[in-house]
Design a protein around this motif. Structure first.
Motif, PDB file in Angstrom:
ATOM      1  N   ASP A  46       0.794  -1.244   0.000  1.00  0.00           N
ATOM      2  CA  ASP A  46       0.000   0.000   0.000  1.00  0.00           C
ATOM      3  C   ASP A  46       0.824   1.290   0.000  1.00  0.00           C
ATOM      4  O   ASP A  46       1.825   1.379   0.717  1.00  0.00           O
ATOM      5  N   GLN A  62       4.185   0.552   2.141  1.00  0.00           N
ATOM      6  CA  GLN A  62       4.357  -0.609   2.997  1.00  0.00           C
ATOM      7  C   GLN A  62       5.513  -1.413   2.424  1.00  0.00           C
ATOM      8  O   GLN A  62       5.509  -1.781   1.238  1.00  0.00           O
ATOM      9  N   ARG A 165      -7.947  -1.459  11.196  1.00  0.00           N
ATOM     10  CA  ARG A 165      -6.666  -0.838  10.812  1.00  0.00           C
ATOM     11  C   ARG A 165      -6.827   0.200   9.705  1.00  0.00           C
ATOM     12  O   ARG A 165      -7.898   0.396   9.165  1.00  0.00           O
ATOM     13  N   ASP A 166      -5.710   0.830   9.378  1.00  0.00           N
ATOM     14  CA  ASP A 166      -5.563   1.763   8.254  1.00  0.00           C
ATOM     15  C   ASP A 166      -6.300   3.082   8.490  1.00  0.00           C
ATOM     16  O   ASP A 166      -7.231   3.441   7.744  1.00  0.00           O
ATOM     17  N   GLU A 224     -10.596  -2.597   3.779  1.00  0.00           N
ATOM     18  CA  GLU A 224      -9.253  -2.103   4.083  1.00  0.00           C
ATOM     19  C   GLU A 224      -9.095  -0.686   3.518  1.00  0.00           C
ATOM     20  O   GLU A 224      -9.789  -0.283   2.589  1.00  0.00           O
TER      21      GLU A 224
HETATM   22  C1  FRU Z   1      -3.846  -3.726   2.597  1.00  0.00           C
HETATM   23  C2  FRU Z   1      -3.246  -4.101   3.946  1.00  0.00           C
HETATM   24  C3  FRU Z   1      -3.682  -3.132   5.014  1.00  0.00           C
HETATM   25  C4  FRU Z   1      -2.583  -3.281   6.030  1.00  0.00           C
HETATM   26  C5  FRU Z   1      -1.367  -3.461   5.156  1.00  0.00           C
HETATM   27  C6  FRU Z   1      -0.324  -4.396   5.711  1.00  0.00           C
HETATM   28  O1  FRU Z   1      -3.124  -4.221   1.544  1.00  0.00           O
HETATM   29  O2  FRU Z   1      -3.577  -5.428   4.296  1.00  0.00           O
HETATM   30  O3  FRU Z   1      -4.975  -3.381   5.521  1.00  0.00           O
HETATM   31  O4  FRU Z   1      -2.477  -2.155   6.852  1.00  0.00           O
HETATM   32  O5  FRU Z   1      -1.839  -3.987   3.936  1.00  0.00           O
HETATM   33  O6  FRU Z   1       0.803  -4.397   4.896  1.00  0.00           O
END
Ligand code: FRU
Length: 485
Positions: A46, A62, A165-166, A224
């Protein structure tokens, strides 16, 4: 492919030296991108913390340093002055606190005058490997280093599963309040968004409620990377629903959609004014987020992960994987999102070359049609066989892309043929090819189609129907592949 043990996936990086060889090796790959952001080593997924601040764009991704798998995630930092030329800045956030002991997961940025803050998920796991996600904050100090606040803002709620999350953080002027939109999964495994609110950015956060999205109460098992942005007075809700098949999207269960409508902060309801749309009709697009502070209330800039969860790509054999998309400008025209490649992209054109049927490894094609069906076969062999085949059916207004003819096939399980439906007849396609990707922008941004692609040396030809015209430019390289950790 090598099997990765849990120990290998959750190994921390202590010194750049540990991955220098990896970088030197992958740098020589013919699939390294030249004008797209890609992982310095290992895997990128991400986009995170995308923001304009003090004359610079900051973009993180990420990052898993050690190879092409998902494991202990970092934020890797890149910057740009124009959204076209990107420079590697090194690690942004490391999983070095108890709250993020198993990864610094995705999040977003917010500016406050001269200050820049990042809200992210600390992916904590206890000794029994039970996940406890925390919503955490870091700020950028004067040297450009990200400094974490010692304590998270809040932990998970027990009325949802471990998937919370996120954080997307926004400020609402009318209410003079900050809100966090957090992707989540209910206990009965439905995707949702949790809303938190506060009068202050760094303290006083409380749970406000679950976002009601009228008509989307049962729409996948986890949402997400939520994002909300106001463009031309309308709210756009973007999210990545999982565990659901959607019509016309093959076998894939990971999507990235948007709704245009009105966000009512009083009742915590998002009222869509029309059906959802896919942000992208291609094979490889997910987890997009916007930087909205672009100084123009009528546009936002969006960038996505060119990839999907649970999918695998041929560069895994070279120990790396991933890329981000080109940044796109978002506008709203007639109730639809219009997405165009970031302005100034034409300055990356190096030279116009004869449209003689050969395809450079990094190029832009401009395809124009005066109407009717047409075919565009890309990455074919010299005899015209194989490749990625695009067929436009004018009666149906559908552009179908088939990548099953490529020598290197991948993710066949999700399907190799996808449709890009259009509202207007297809009169123009802008095609951006980098060494391992292709992005098609239809009709000046009406729809977009993004795909990874790994052509062999022989797959460097194209053929178009006589009814359409093509111009081609080679592209300059604008993203540095430097080893900066
Ligand atoms: C989406 C995700 C997010 C998480 C991240 C982990 O691709 O799964 O929800 O924060 O990637 O790398």
């Amino acid at each position: 492919m090598k099997e990765w043990t849990r120990e290998e996936r959750y190994r921390a990086l202590h010194s750049p030296e540990e991955i220098k060889d990896l970088h030197d090796r992958i740098c020589t790959s013919v699939f390294r991108q030249t004008y797209h952001v890609q992982p310095v080593t290992g895997l990128s997924n991400d986009p995170n913390g995308f923001v304009f601040h003090q004359g610079k764009w900051h973009l993180f991704y990420q990052w898993f340093p050690w190879g092409p798998v998902h494991g202990l995630k970092y934020w890797y930092h890149t910057t740009s002055e124009d959204l076209l030329h990107w420079v590697n800045e090194g690690v942004g956030l490391s999983p070095d606190s108890v709250y993020d002991n198993k990864g610094v997961f995705s999040g977003t940025a917010i500016t406050e005058d001269d200050d820049l803050y990042f809200f992210y998920t600390g992916n904590h796991r206890d000794e029994n490997w039970v996940r406890i996600p925390y919503t955490c904050v870091a700020f950028m100090d004067r040297d450009g280093t990200l400094v974490k606040l010692p304590k998270p803002l809040f932990g998970p709620r027990d009325d949802c599963s471990e998937h919370q999350r996120d954080p997307k953080v926004v400020y609402h002027k009318g209410k003079n309040k900050y809100y966090i939109f957090l992707g989540a999964q209910t206990l009965d495994r439905r995707g949702t968004i949790l809303i938190y609110q506060s009068d202050e950015l760094l303290s006083g956060w409380s749970f406000a409620g679950q976002l009601k999205v009228t008509g989307y109460e049962h729409f996948g098992g986890m949402w997400e990377c939520p994002c909300i942005v106001n463009i031309s007075g309308k709210d756009v809700l973007i999210f990545s629903p999982q565990h659901i098949k959607l019509p016309g999207r093959g076998e894939s269960t990971n999507h990235n959609v948007y709704l245009i409508g009105k966000m009512d902060y009083e009742t915590l309801t998002f009222i869509p004014e029309s059906d959802f749309h896919h942000l992208d009709y291609g094979f490889d697009f997910y987890a997009a987020q916007t930087a909205s502070n672009v100084g123009d209330p009528n546009k936002a800039i969006l960038i996505g992960w060119m990839g999907l969860p649970d999918n695998h790509y041929p560069t895994e054999e070279e120990d790396w994987e991933g890329s981000l998309t080109l940044p796109r400008e978002l506008r709203i025209v007639d109730g639809r999102l219009i997405q165009t490649p970031v302005s100034g992209i034409e300055t990356l054109r190096e030279a116009e070359i004869p449209a003689d049927g050969t395809l450079p490894t990094a190029c832009e094609l401009e395809v124009r049609s005066n109407g009717g069906d047409f075919d565009l076969n890309l990455f074919t062999r010299a005899d015209g066989s194989g490749g990625m085949r695009l067929h436009y059916d004018d009666a149906k207004r559908i552009c179908t892309v088939d990548r099953s003819g490529m020598d290197r096939r991948f993710n066949q399980q999700v399907g190799e043929i996808l449709d890009m439906p259009l509202e207007q007849p297809l009169h123009r396609l802008s095609v951006f090819i980098d060494r391992s990707s292709i992005e098609l922008f239809a009709n000046d941004g009406e729809a977009v189609f993004t795909s990874h692609i790994y052509p062999t040396v022989e797959e460097c030809h194209y053929k178009v129907s006589d009814s359409v015209s093509v111009r081609i430019w080679t592209m300059k390289s604008s993203v540095k592949d430097d080893f900066v950790i």
